[in-house]
Design a protein around this motif. Structure first.
Motif, PDB file in Angstrom:
ATOM      1  N   LYS A 230       6.371  83.156  16.902  1.00 30.91           N
ATOM      2  CA  LYS A 230       6.572  81.741  17.204  1.00 30.91           C
ATOM      3  C   LYS A 230       5.421  80.942  16.602  1.00 30.91           C
ATOM      4  O   LYS A 230       4.264  81.367  16.663  1.00 30.91           O
ATOM      5  N   VAL A 232       3.192  77.692  16.743  1.00 34.12           N
ATOM      6  CA  VAL A 232       2.747  76.608  17.619  1.00 34.12           C
ATOM      7  C   VAL A 232       2.542  75.363  16.775  1.00 34.12           C
ATOM      8  O   VAL A 232       1.709  75.355  15.863  1.00 34.12           O
ATOM      9  N   ARG A 243      -2.488  73.440  22.746  1.00 30.87           N
ATOM     10  CA  ARG A 243      -1.102  72.968  22.695  1.00 30.87           C
ATOM     11  C   ARG A 243      -0.297  73.572  23.845  1.00 30.87           C
ATOM     12  O   ARG A 243      -0.458  74.737  24.190  1.00 30.87           O
ATOM     13  N   ARG A 244       0.589  72.764  24.417  1.00 29.64           N
ATOM     14  CA  ARG A 244       1.342  73.217  25.589  1.00 29.64           C
ATOM     15  C   ARG A 244       2.243  74.391  25.254  1.00 29.64           C
ATOM     16  O   ARG A 244       2.529  75.229  26.119  1.00 29.64           O
ATOM     17  N   GLU A 245       2.726  74.478  23.994  1.00 27.27           N
ATOM     18  CA  GLU A 245       3.605  75.589  23.622  1.00 27.27           C
ATOM     19  C   GLU A 245       2.885  76.934  23.724  1.00 27.27           C
ATOM     20  O   GLU A 245       3.510  77.958  24.013  1.00 27.27           O
ATOM     21  N   TYR A 246       1.598  76.921  23.461  1.00 23.36           N
ATOM     22  CA  TYR A 246       0.792  78.147  23.555  1.00 23.36           C
ATOM     23  C   TYR A 246       0.918  78.749  24.951  1.00 23.36           C
ATOM     24  O   TYR A 246       1.218  79.938  25.111  1.00 23.36           O
ATOM     25  N   ARG A 248       3.128  77.808  27.332  1.00 26.77           N
ATOM     26  CA  ARG A 248       4.521  77.971  27.757  1.00 26.77           C
ATOM     27  C   ARG A 248       5.115  79.260  27.207  1.00 26.77           C
ATOM     28  O   ARG A 248       5.755  80.026  27.945  1.00 26.77           O
ATOM     29  N   TRP A 249       4.903  79.516  25.915  1.00 27.01           N
ATOM     30  CA  TRP A 249       5.476  80.719  25.319  1.00 27.01           C
ATOM     31  C   TRP A 249       4.787  81.985  25.829  1.00 27.01           C
ATOM     32  O   TRP A 249       5.429  83.015  26.004  1.00 27.01           O
ATOM     33  N   ASP A 252       6.314  82.595  29.184  1.00 30.61           N
ATOM     34  CA  ASP A 252       7.663  83.162  29.124  1.00 30.61           C
ATOM     35  C   ASP A 252       7.619  84.685  29.134  1.00 30.61           C
ATOM     36  O   ASP A 252       8.549  85.345  29.614  1.00 30.61           O
TER      37      ASP A 252
END
Length: 256
Positions: A230, A232, A243-246, A248-249, A252
């Protein structure tokens, strides 16, 4: 060829060989940048008594089956990351390794020494936490992959990972015969080929240190279906964790 030209050629060759020799003998000072630990309280540190050095681990203890072991970058004070991980993953006991020479750990860093310390830490943690997730960032991604190929890791997360340190070094020093000089190679792709543990690779969209093609080659070295990559967005090598994706993923995977 004139004597003057011959002398110039000899001088150039001598300078080149001297530079290569200097890089060979001082290469680890170009790979590892030891940092002190910002957190030194006795209740948040674990000592690994290795045969040749005392190695420190920043911890956030918790009773339960789950634990997370973290290996940081080549200039990272891992103790600074413990509070964020503790808040994001409250079900995990945390163990963040300070490489030799980092954070009060004794000795000098090298690939083999760090690999031995990683195995010792895993075995000690595994005795009380049988479900261990391993996270490796940048340089630490190579430590994490190698460990996962040798121990029963539950989950593997690699942040800004590379296929091998040799690839990274060749891009930075194209005029040097890196293949013949490099001591610590961190051949992540070689270890990835033997893994069956689910792996998440998190790459920065604008990584200025690790080329995307190196991360892609690492991904391709995993067996089919084992690893996921993925990207980021709007992140660099050092800003990816902002980063929020860091989170969040990573969540998960870890919060299942």
């Amino acid at each position: 060829m004139s004597r003057t030209l011959m002398s110039l050629v000899v001088l150039i060759v001598a300078v080149y060989l001297a530079l290569c020799a200097a890089l060979f003998f001082f290469q680890r000072s170009l790979i590892y940048f030891p940092q002190p630990s910002a957190v030194n309280s006795a209740d948040s540190r674990l000592k690994l008594a290795m045969p040749d050095a005392d190695v420190w681990v920043s911890t956030h203890e918790r009773v339960g089956a789950r634990a997370l072991i973290y290996f940081g970058g080549n200039a990272e004070d891992v103790s600074r990351n413990v509070p964020e991980f503790a808040a994001a993953f409250p079900d995990y006991a945390l163990y963040f390794l300070h490489y030799r020479g980092f954070g009060g750990s004794g000795g000098s860093p090298s690939e083999e020494a760090i690999a031995e310390d990683a195995l010792a830490l895993f075995d000690q943690v595994y005795a009380s936490h049988p479900q261990i997730a391993v996270v490796g960032r940048s340089l630490g991604s190579g430590v994490a992959v190698r460990l996962a190929s040798q121990r029963p890791v539950q989950n593997l997360i690699l942040v800004t990972p590379y296929n091998s340190l040799e690839e990274v070094a060749v891009k930075q020093y194209p005029w040097v015969p890196v293949k013949w000089l490099l001591k610590d190679r961190y051949e992540s792709g070689k270890y990835a080929a033997h893994l069956r543990v689910p792996a998440l690779l998190l790459a920065a969209s604008d990584d200025e240190v690790i080329a995307r093609d190196s991360t892609q080659r690492l991904l391709e070295n995993f067996p089919n279906g084992v690893a996921t990559l993925k990207i980021v967005p709007d992140s660099g090598h050092n800003s990816i964790s902002e980063r929020r994706e860091y989170w969040r993923w990573m969540g998960d995977v870890l919060n299942r």
